[in-house]
Design a protein around this motif. Structure first.
Motif, PDB file in Angstrom:
ATOM      1  N   UNK A   1       0.798  -1.216   0.000  1.00  0.00           N
ATOM      2  CA  UNK A   1       0.000   0.000   0.000  1.00  0.00           C
ATOM      3  C   UNK A   1       0.828   1.261   0.000  1.00  0.00           C
ATOM      4  N   UNK A   2       1.945   1.277   0.760  1.00  0.00           N
ATOM      5  CA  UNK A   2       2.783   2.473   0.823  1.00  0.00           C
ATOM      6  C   UNK A   2       3.364   2.800  -0.549  1.00  0.00           C
ATOM      7  N   UNK A   3       3.793   1.771  -1.286  1.00  0.00           N
ATOM      8  CA  UNK A   3       4.346   1.999  -2.617  1.00  0.00           C
ATOM      9  C   UNK A   3       3.287   2.524  -3.577  1.00  0.00           C
ATOM     10  N   UNK A   4       2.076   1.958  -3.509  1.00  0.00           N
ATOM     11  CA  UNK A   4       1.008   2.398  -4.399  1.00  0.00           C
ATOM     12  C   UNK A   4       0.608   3.851  -4.112  1.00  0.00           C
ATOM     13  N   UNK A   5       0.557   4.239  -2.845  1.00  0.00           N
ATOM     14  CA  UNK A   5       0.241   5.619  -2.502  1.00  0.00           C
ATOM     15  C   UNK A   5       1.340   6.562  -2.978  1.00  0.00           C
ATOM     16  N   UNK A   6       2.608   6.117  -2.863  1.00  0.00           N
ATOM     17  CA  UNK A   6       3.700   6.949  -3.335  1.00  0.00           C
ATOM     18  C   UNK A   6       3.633   7.134  -4.851  1.00  0.00           C
ATOM     19  N   UNK A   7       3.271   6.069  -5.567  1.00  0.00           N
ATOM     20  CA  UNK A   7       3.118   6.193  -7.016  1.00  0.00           C
ATOM     21  C   UNK A   7       1.957   7.119  -7.369  1.00  0.00           C
ATOM     22  N   UNK A   8       0.894   7.083  -6.550  1.00  0.00           N
ATOM     23  CA  UNK A   8      -0.222   8.007  -6.769  1.00  0.00           C
ATOM     24  C   UNK A   8       0.225   9.448  -6.549  1.00  0.00           C
ATOM     25  N   UNK A   9       1.067   9.678  -5.540  1.00  0.00           N
ATOM     26  CA  UNK A   9       1.590  11.030  -5.304  1.00  0.00           C
ATOM     27  C   UNK A   9       2.402  11.515  -6.504  1.00  0.00           C
ATOM     28  N   UNK A  10       3.249  10.632  -7.013  1.00  0.00           N
ATOM     29  CA  UNK A  10       4.055  11.006  -8.166  1.00  0.00           C
ATOM     30  C   UNK A  10       3.170  11.309  -9.376  1.00  0.00           C
ATOM     31  N   UNK A  11       2.098  10.547  -9.527  1.00  0.00           N
ATOM     32  CA  UNK A  11       1.160  10.805 -10.625  1.00  0.00           C
ATOM     33  C   UNK A  11       0.501  12.163 -10.468  1.00  0.00           C
ATOM     34  N   UNK A  12       0.144  12.505  -9.220  1.00  0.00           N
ATOM     35  CA  UNK A  12      -0.494  13.799  -8.981  1.00  0.00           C
ATOM     36  C   UNK A  12       0.480  14.937  -9.253  1.00  0.00           C
ATOM     37  N   UNK A  13       1.722  14.788  -8.804  1.00  0.00           N
ATOM     38  CA  UNK A  13       2.725  15.827  -9.049  1.00  0.00           C
ATOM     39  C   UNK A  13       2.913  16.036 -10.554  1.00  0.00           C
ATOM     40  N   UNK A  14       3.043  14.947 -11.300  1.00  0.00           N
ATOM     41  CA  UNK A  14       3.199  15.061 -12.746  1.00  0.00           C
ATOM     42  C   UNK A  14       1.989  15.693 -13.414  1.00  0.00           C
TER      43      UNK A  14
END
Length: 537
Positions: free
Chosen positions: A485-498
């Motif tokens: 879950x932590x990795x998936x949330x981090x990838x979601x953050x990166x998607x939002x930043x992009x």
């Protein structure tokens, strides 16, 4: 009253050149207008903080967006109506009436027992807000015909606006937490009553000397404006979620048809609410376009910079607020600096180039912002955005008033305010759609690679990256399902930043277009005016 001397025969102070009242009376009148401006700006900033709590208590999430939309629609419609009426009958009666309407509507909002009631009360509040914007801003050139003098006094308006924007979000949170969400609306009552007293006591009733006959309001034109903006706003609300489906395309078609009908009607109407000659005026038309472009960029920054800092970088609301504060404060600072510079340079138009250039730099800076970027650099980026807006907004107003002349002073000022909001609506639609689509696509790709597409619905809303409690529950459920879950949330953050980087890139392009279109503004000469041109009761 003569404006050439400082003191009359009886020893009483008289107006200085370029203003219709002596200093003390001018100060008191401007304080009244400043309280009015603060009333509208404060309401717009404190309500957003309280809305989640309001929905939680009253229920009815489907009406969430309409709490803001109802206000925006009625205010945009009433701004040009009362801008026109103020030109013909004088502005003081409408300023007083608008404050009363706004205060009454604020009390009704605080007493709301359902979301439907709140939406209706907000629509009434928008009528009062539109009356205020349509008349209060145009009072300033009435009081100070000389643009040099006017620019110095307009610092009070920028200060009031900046203070309201700076303290509004925090004040809304404190009031909601300590006294309940209803206090967010009741706080308008003391501010409004104070502004009402100052305006009633000190604002002169200045009337055009040449007005004859009566003015008929173009109600059919107002209806067409309401239809065009209403359908546009609905498409703005639904476009990020639904995309270009039958409903959103149909709304856009209705909006275009309404505006085309408005254009044709204005050609035939003897006193249209939308005077087409202003849009054909080579001095005003470029300023109107720049108002739309500046609204586009301003609303994009105000809406998506906080989401970048909180959702993308994981800042707390307090940390995000500290980073954003320089922008709203520097709108005031920029206005003060602008007032000092513009009367001393041979080409005042150059301040528009500088303002849009600073806005473009701020947007481009945010496209490069990362979680590890130094806070001082982020503060500098937001400072550039605030200074840019401080260089643009007062100059658009002064230039339009200088170009339009006394007969259309109110309607030209009102059109600038309305078009800035229209630009904000367009920016919200385009940038919001770009951010939503890009973020959703990035999240779905990450979940698909992890075999966790079942969680796409939960993670497709960026609010999950801000709500810590919801994050904790989601992490537990993902872990129980065997996912990181932590990795998936981090990838979601990166998607939002992009995604927000893309949105800010679009805003930067619009700001660069603003630089390019500024060259179409004819050279403006801030001509000194020494005699009042209005009659006072």
């Amino acid at each position: 009253m003569t404006s050439e001397s400082r003191e009359g025969q009886d020893g009483t102070a008289l107006a200085k050149p370029g203003q219709v009242l002596p200093f003390r009376e001018s100060l008191m009148a401007m304080l009244g207008i400043a309280f009015v401006v603060m009333l509208v700006a404060l309401d717009q900033t404190v309500v957003g903080t309280a809305l989640p709590t309001v929905v939680a208590e009253l229920q009815g999430f489907e009406f969430y967006a309409w709490v803001a939309t109802a206000y925006l629609l009625t205010s945009v419609i009433t701004v040009p109506i009362f801008g026109r009426l103020g030109d013909d009958y004088g502005r003081k009666p409408f300023v007083l009436a608008s404050i009363i309407v706004f205060i009454a509507a604020s009390a009704l909002c605080g007493m709301a027992n359902s979301m439907q009631f709140l939406v209706v009360a907000r629509a009434l509040q928008g009528i009062g807000g539109g009356m205020l914007v349509g008349t209060a801003f145009a009072c300033i050139p009435d009081l100070f015909p000389d643009p040099h003098v006017r620019l110095r006094w307009q610092v009070m308006m920028s200060t009031a606006f900046g203070l309201a924007n700076a303290v509004g979000p925090s004040l809304g949170g404190v009031l909601t937490e300590w006294y309940g969400w209803r206090a967010v609306f009741y706080v308008n009552l003391p501010v409004g009553l104070l502004g009402l007293w100052f305006a009633w006591r000190y604002l002169p009733h200045l009337r055009p000397q040449a007005r004859t006959g009566s003015t008929r309001v173009d109600w059919f034109g107002a209806f067409l404006i309401a239809a065009g903006l209403g359908t546009m706003q609905l498409s703005v609300e639904w476009l990020p979620e639904r995309g270009l489906d039958l409903v959103t395309v149909g709304l856009l078609v209705l909006s275009i048809a309404s505006f085309v009908s408005l254009w044709r009607w204005s050609l035939r109407c003897p006193n249209p609410i939308l005077p087409l000659e202003m849009f054909r005026n080579p001095g005003l038309a470029p300023l109107f376009l720049l108002a739309v472009l500046s609204g586009f960029v301003m609303f994009s920054l105000l809406l998506y910079a906080p989401l970048l800092f909180q959702g993308g970088f994981g800042y707390s609301p307090k940390e995000a607020g500290l980073v954003i504060t320089p922008m709203v404060v520097c709108i005031t600072v920029g206005s003060i600096v602008n007032g000092r510079i513009i009367t001393r340079i041979p080409l005042p138009n150059s301040m528009l180039y500088a303002g849009f250039a600073l806005l473009a730099l701020a947007c481009l800076g945010l496209t490069q912002a990362t979680r590890g970027m130094d806070h001082h650099l982020l503060l500098g980026i937001m400072l550039l955005g605030g200074l840019g807006l401080g260089f643009i907004m007062p100059n658009l107003t002064v230039f339009a008033q200088q170009t339009a002349g006394r007969a259309q002073l109110g309607i030209s000022t009102a059109m600038l305010q309305s078009l800035r909001m229209v630009g904000g609506m367009i920016g919200t639609a385009l940038v919001g759609t770009l951010v939503t689509r890009s973020y959703t696509g990035g999240v779905e790709r990450a979940l698909n690679s992890a075999g966790a597409l079942d969680w796409a619905t939960r993670m497709s809303d960026p609010q999950i990256l801000i709500d810590r409690a919801a994050q904790g529950a989601l992490l537990t459920q993902l872990q129980q399902a065997g996912h990181n879950g932590a990795l998936l949330l981090e990838q979601a953050r990166l998607s939002l930043v992009g995604a927000i980087h893309l949105g800010m890139a679009l805003a930067a392009v619009i700001a660069i277009i603003g630089i390019w279109r500024s060259r179409r503004v004819p050279p403006v000469k801030l001509v000194r005016v020494h005699e009042p041109v209005m009659a006072a009761d």
